[in-house]
Write a protein that holds these residues in place. Structure first.
Motif, PDB file in Angstrom:
ATOM      1  N   LEU A  92      22.192  47.583  81.573  1.00 47.66           N
ATOM      2  CA  LEU A  92      23.214  46.552  81.408  1.00 47.66           C
ATOM      3  C   LEU A  92      24.581  47.154  81.677  1.00 47.66           C
ATOM      4  O   LEU A  92      24.801  48.358  81.480  1.00 47.66           O
ATOM      5  CB  LEU A  92      23.146  45.911  80.017  1.00 47.66           C
ATOM      6  N   TYR A  93      25.477  46.313  82.181  1.00 48.75           N
ATOM      7  CA  TYR A  93      26.836  46.733  82.524  1.00 48.75           C
ATOM      8  C   TYR A  93      27.836  45.887  81.745  1.00 48.75           C
ATOM      9  O   TYR A  93      27.678  44.675  81.633  1.00 48.75           O
ATOM     10  CB  TYR A  93      27.092  46.570  84.021  1.00 48.75           C
ATOM     11  N   ILE A  94      28.863  46.545  81.246  1.00 46.49           N
ATOM     12  CA  ILE A  94      29.964  45.859  80.590  1.00 46.49           C
ATOM     13  C   ILE A  94      31.211  46.117  81.428  1.00 46.49           C
ATOM     14  O   ILE A  94      31.665  47.249  81.555  1.00 46.49           O
ATOM     15  CB  ILE A  94      30.205  46.374  79.157  1.00 46.49           C
ATOM     16  N   GLY A  95      31.759  45.063  82.028  1.00 41.57           N
ATOM     17  CA  GLY A  95      32.917  45.210  82.896  1.00 41.57           C
ATOM     18  C   GLY A  95      32.559  44.978  84.349  1.00 41.57           C
ATOM     19  O   GLY A  95      31.395  44.764  84.699  1.00 41.57           O
ATOM     20  N   SER A  96      33.560  45.045  85.192  1.00 42.73           N
ATOM     21  CA  SER A  96      33.367  44.812  86.620  1.00 42.73           C
ATOM     22  C   SER A  96      32.836  46.058  87.303  1.00 42.73           C
ATOM     23  O   SER A  96      33.285  47.175  87.024  1.00 42.73           O
ATOM     24  CB  SER A  96      34.688  44.397  87.269  1.00 42.73           C
ATOM     25  N   ARG A  97      31.881  45.863  88.218  1.00 44.75           N
ATOM     26  CA  ARG A  97      31.314  46.987  88.961  1.00 44.75           C
ATOM     27  C   ARG A  97      32.056  47.228  90.270  1.00 44.75           C
ATOM     28  O   ARG A  97      31.633  48.043  91.084  1.00 44.75           O
ATOM     29  CB  ARG A  97      29.836  46.727  89.235  1.00 44.75           C
ATOM     30  N   ALA A  98      33.189  46.539  90.476  1.00 43.92           N
ATOM     31  CA  ALA A  98      33.982  46.736  91.688  1.00 43.92           C
ATOM     32  C   ALA A  98      34.566  48.147  91.708  1.00 43.92           C
ATOM     33  O   ALA A  98      34.816  48.759  90.662  1.00 43.92           O
ATOM     34  CB  ALA A  98      35.110  45.709  91.752  1.00 43.92           C
ATOM     35  N   GLU A  99      34.811  48.664  92.915  1.00 43.42           N
ATOM     36  CA  GLU A  99      35.282  50.035  93.066  1.00 43.42           C
ATOM     37  C   GLU A  99      36.651  50.261  92.433  1.00 43.42           C
ATOM     38  O   GLU A  99      36.977  51.362  92.015  1.00 43.42           O
ATOM     39  CB  GLU A  99      35.339  50.412  94.549  1.00 43.42           C
ATOM     40  N   GLN A 117      39.009  49.842  86.499  1.00 45.00           N
ATOM     41  CA  GLN A 117      39.525  50.991  85.761  1.00 45.00           C
ATOM     42  C   GLN A 117      38.484  51.585  84.802  1.00 45.00           C
ATOM     43  O   GLN A 117      38.525  52.777  84.516  1.00 45.00           O
ATOM     44  CB  GLN A 117      40.765  50.577  84.966  1.00 45.00           C
ATOM     45  N   SER A 118      37.575  50.746  84.306  1.00 43.80           N
ATOM     46  CA  SER A 118      36.550  51.258  83.385  1.00 43.80           C
ATOM     47  C   SER A 118      35.299  50.397  83.468  1.00 43.80           C
ATOM     48  O   SER A 118      35.367  49.206  83.770  1.00 43.80           O
ATOM     49  CB  SER A 118      37.076  51.291  81.947  1.00 43.80           C
ATOM     50  N   LEU A 119      34.178  51.018  83.201  1.00 42.80           N
ATOM     51  CA  LEU A 119      32.887  50.340  83.233  1.00 42.80           C
ATOM     52  C   LEU A 119      31.950  51.045  82.260  1.00 42.80           C
ATOM     53  O   LEU A 119      31.914  52.281  82.204  1.00 42.80           O
ATOM     54  CB  LEU A 119      32.295  50.386  84.649  1.00 42.80           C
ATOM     55  N   LEU A 120      31.214  50.261  81.487  1.00 42.55           N
ATOM     56  CA  LEU A 120      30.211  50.837  80.590  1.00 42.55           C
ATOM     57  C   LEU A 120      28.821  50.469  81.087  1.00 42.55           C
ATOM     58  O   LEU A 120      28.573  49.319  81.479  1.00 42.55           O
ATOM     59  CB  LEU A 120      30.402  50.342  79.158  1.00 42.55           C
ATOM     60  N   ARG A 121      27.925  51.430  81.058  1.00 41.84           N
ATOM     61  CA  ARG A 121      26.549  51.234  81.506  1.00 41.84           C
ATOM     62  C   ARG A 121      25.608  51.728  80.404  1.00 41.84           C
ATOM     63  O   ARG A 121      25.815  52.809  79.844  1.00 41.84           O
ATOM     64  CB  ARG A 121      26.324  52.030  82.794  1.00 41.84           C
ATOM     65  N   VAL A 122      24.609  50.932  80.091  1.00 43.41           N
ATOM     66  CA  VAL A 122      23.590  51.324  79.112  1.00 43.41           C
ATOM     67  C   VAL A 122      22.241  51.286  79.812  1.00 43.41           C
ATOM     68  O   VAL A 122      21.879  50.260  80.404  1.00 43.41           O
ATOM     69  CB  VAL A 122      23.568  50.370  77.895  1.00 43.41           C
ATOM     70  N   TYR A 123      21.491  52.385  79.775  1.00 49.20           N
ATOM     71  CA  TYR A 123      20.208  52.405  80.475  1.00 49.20           C
ATOM     72  C   TYR A 123      19.232  53.376  79.813  1.00 49.20           C
ATOM     73  O   TYR A 123      19.611  54.206  78.967  1.00 49.20           O
ATOM     74  CB  TYR A 123      20.392  52.753  81.947  1.00 49.20           C
ATOM     75  N   ASN A 124      17.972  53.251  80.217  1.00 48.99           N
ATOM     76  CA  ASN A 124      16.908  54.097  79.688  1.00 48.99           C
ATOM     77  C   ASN A 124      16.901  55.405  80.468  1.00 48.99           C
ATOM     78  O   ASN A 124      16.378  55.484  81.574  1.00 48.99           O
ATOM     79  CB  ASN A 124      15.556  53.381  79.814  1.00 48.99           C
ATOM     80  N   LYS A 125      17.479  56.430  79.889  1.00 51.50           N
ATOM     81  CA  LYS A 125      17.613  57.722  80.582  1.00 51.50           C
ATOM     82  C   LYS A 125      16.255  58.402  80.750  1.00 51.50           C
ATOM     83  O   LYS A 125      16.025  59.080  81.765  1.00 51.50           O
ATOM     84  CB  LYS A 125      18.566  58.627  79.787  1.00 51.50           C
ATOM     85  N   LYS A 126      15.359  58.215  79.798  1.00 54.04           N
ATOM     86  CA  LYS A 126      14.046  58.834  79.909  1.00 54.04           C
ATOM     87  C   LYS A 126      13.307  58.290  81.129  1.00 54.04           C
ATOM     88  O   LYS A 126      12.782  59.060  81.944  1.00 54.04           O
ATOM     89  CB  LYS A 126      13.225  58.592  78.642  1.00 54.04           C
ATOM     90  N   ASN A 127      13.265  56.982  81.267  1.00 55.47           N
ATOM     91  CA  ASN A 127      12.588  56.386  82.423  1.00 55.47           C
ATOM     92  C   ASN A 127      13.247  56.793  83.733  1.00 55.47           C
ATOM     93  O   ASN A 127      12.577  57.033  84.741  1.00 55.47           O
ATOM     94  CB  ASN A 127      12.586  54.859  82.296  1.00 55.47           C
ATOM     95  N   GLU A 128      14.587  56.863  83.709  1.00 54.33           N
ATOM     96  CA  GLU A 128      15.308  57.234  84.931  1.00 54.33           C
ATOM     97  C   GLU A 128      14.955  58.649  85.375  1.00 54.33           C
ATOM     98  O   GLU A 128      14.720  58.907  86.562  1.00 54.33           O
ATOM     99  CB  GLU A 128      16.815  57.113  84.688  1.00 54.33           C
ATOM    100  N   GLN A 129      14.895  59.588  84.440  1.00 54.22           N
ATOM    101  CA  GLN A 129      14.563  60.966  84.791  1.00 54.22           C
ATOM    102  C   GLN A 129      13.118  61.109  85.271  1.00 54.22           C
ATOM    103  O   GLN A 129      12.834  61.861  86.211  1.00 54.22           O
ATOM    104  CB  GLN A 129      14.813  61.886  83.600  1.00 54.22           C
TER     105      GLN A 129
END
Length: 435
Positions: free
Chosen positions: A185-192, A195-207
């Motif tokens: 999930l993302y909090i904030g705009s993903r545009a380049e 100024q700030s963006l928060l991301r929450v994700y499953n790091k175990k699955n990603e690795q």
């Protein structure tokens, strides 16, 4: 397994700038010297490997780039042959930075954090600042914590996000889902330009899915959720300055936790308290006293681009200069009066019924009317000029005079040189102000 919370720096980019606020006559040679100085100061070749030219995957908009020979990670030092204002970009990905830290410890027997690294690379040959930094909070073995549960509670308004002053503002929330389960999930705009963006994700699955460089850690924990904040632009610049007061690993951890909590605190509406995972970060940052990242008051910048074009790109000021030389400074005021009369007689009535102008005014009138005229000059570098004072004095000007030609045949200030267009002259004349 016991719960574990750690914070860190994932990846970052910094820019090295020419240290003198002036025109650089030999940028390529100077840039190479700056790059060599950075490589030496940071022990890049000793800790990471031989620096070689990069041919593929160069950072966007840069004409030359260098990387580490045969490295299994992405690392880049990039420059543009012609544009001094772009500086020299240095990019550390997460693996590149982790490798650097590990080899530094092996070489010197002590740890290195980002604050220490920035002090290491300090040099009179360049100035620098962060352009992007990703700060992370890793939650291992938290059974009840997942991107899906957080997203669901945000959507149902069980959770809200507040800043360090407990101010709640509407933020864009988006998610990447698979079989109706939220993976990220993302909090904030993903545009380049965000100024700030928060991301929450499953790091175990990603690795595990990417066979990442922290795979062993992923396999040795029950679950692993990462909260990652990306700061760019002004926020990254502020962090650069604040890191000067960080001197050890404990204060670095406190600093990271406090910066995440500056912008993103999850508040449980039902309990009227911060969530447990936010409270963990607050505890880590406890007893630290770092200033909060400043979130500037929102301004309506709809007029700024037009004003900036008039000042820097329209050829207006070379025209004014020509008028003043030929007829004198009072003629410039006459010039404005003529333009204003043309506007009133030929353009105003047409603009009053123009649908695009009317739509623009409906959208912007209220917010702009609550600002001062000088606020519309914020995108122009007029830091040494009091625009409000200039505006106030305009009404005191005396417009009554006659045009008088000036004899320029003996004017020694006029130099015969290559003729360029007003627009080209304007761009070159103000180029250093625009950097």
């Amino acid at each position: 397994m016991d719960k574990e919370v750690t914070v860190g720096v994932d990846e970052f980019s910094l820019v090295l700038f020419y240290p003198i606020y002036d025109i650089c006559n030999d940028w390529q040679s100077t840039a190479y010297s700056m790059i060599q100085e950075f490589i030496y100061k940071a022990d890049i070749e000793m800790l990471l490997g031989k620096v070689v030219e990069m041919h593929d995957k160069k950072p966007q908009a840069y004409s030359q780039a260098f990387t580490i020979e045969n490295a299994p990670y992405y690392f880049a030092i990039a420059m543009h042959d012609n544009f001094v204002h772009m500086g020299i970009l240095v990019m550390f990905t997460a693996q590149a930075w982790a490798t650097y830290q590990e080899r530094y410890y092996q070489m010197y027997g002590e740890s290195v954090n980002l604050a220490k690294f920035l002090r290491m690379i300090d040099s009179p040959f360049y100035k620098f600042r962060l352009s992007r930094i990703d700060l992370t909070a890793d939650y291992k073995n938290f059974d009840d914590l997942s991107p899906h549960s957080i997203y669901d509670k945000l959507e149902n308004e069980q959770y809200i996000i507040v800043d360090c002053n407990d101010r709640h503002s509407k933020r864009k929330i988006s998610a990447v889902q698979n079989d109706l389960a939220t993976e990220t999930l993302y909090i904030g705009s993903r545009a380049e330009n965000s100024q700030s963006l928060l991301r929450v994700y499953n790091k175990k699955n990603e690795q595990i899915s990417t066979n990442g460089f922290r795979l062993d850690e992923a396999l040795n924990c029950e679950n692993w959720v990462r909260i990652e904040t990306s700061f760019r632009g002004k926020y990254a610049h502020q962090i650069t300055e604040q890191l000067k007061s960080v001197f050890d690993d404990i204060s670095m951890s406190q600093f990271i936790a406090s910066k995440i909590c500056d912008r993103y605190r999850f508040f449980d509406v039902s309990t009227e308290h911060y969530t447990d995972f936010t409270q963990y970060l607050i505890e880590i940052s406890k007893n630290s006293n770092y200033p909060a990242l400043r979130c500037e008051s929102p301004k309506n910048n709809s007029l700024n681009k037009s004003i900036q074009h008039i000042i820097y790109g329209s050829g207006l000021f070379p025209l004014i200069y020509k008028i003043s030389i030929i007829w004198g400074d009072k003629a410039v005021v006459e010039f404005w009066s003529i333009l204003y009369e043309i506007y009133k007689k030929y353009h105003k009535k047409k603009l009053e019924i123009n649908p695009q102008i009317r739509a623009w005014l409906r959208k912007n009138f209220l917010s702009l009317s609550q600002q001062s005229l000088s606020d519309c000059f914020v995108s122009v570098d007029l830091t040494k000029i009091d625009v409000a004072e200039i505006v106030n004095k305009i009404s005191e000007s005396d417009n009554s005079f006659t045009l008088t030609a000036i004899n320029t045949s003996s004017n020694k200030n006029i130099v015969d040189t290559q003729i360029v267009s007003d627009e080209e002259f304007e761009r070159s004349f103000y180029s250093k102000d625009m950097e």
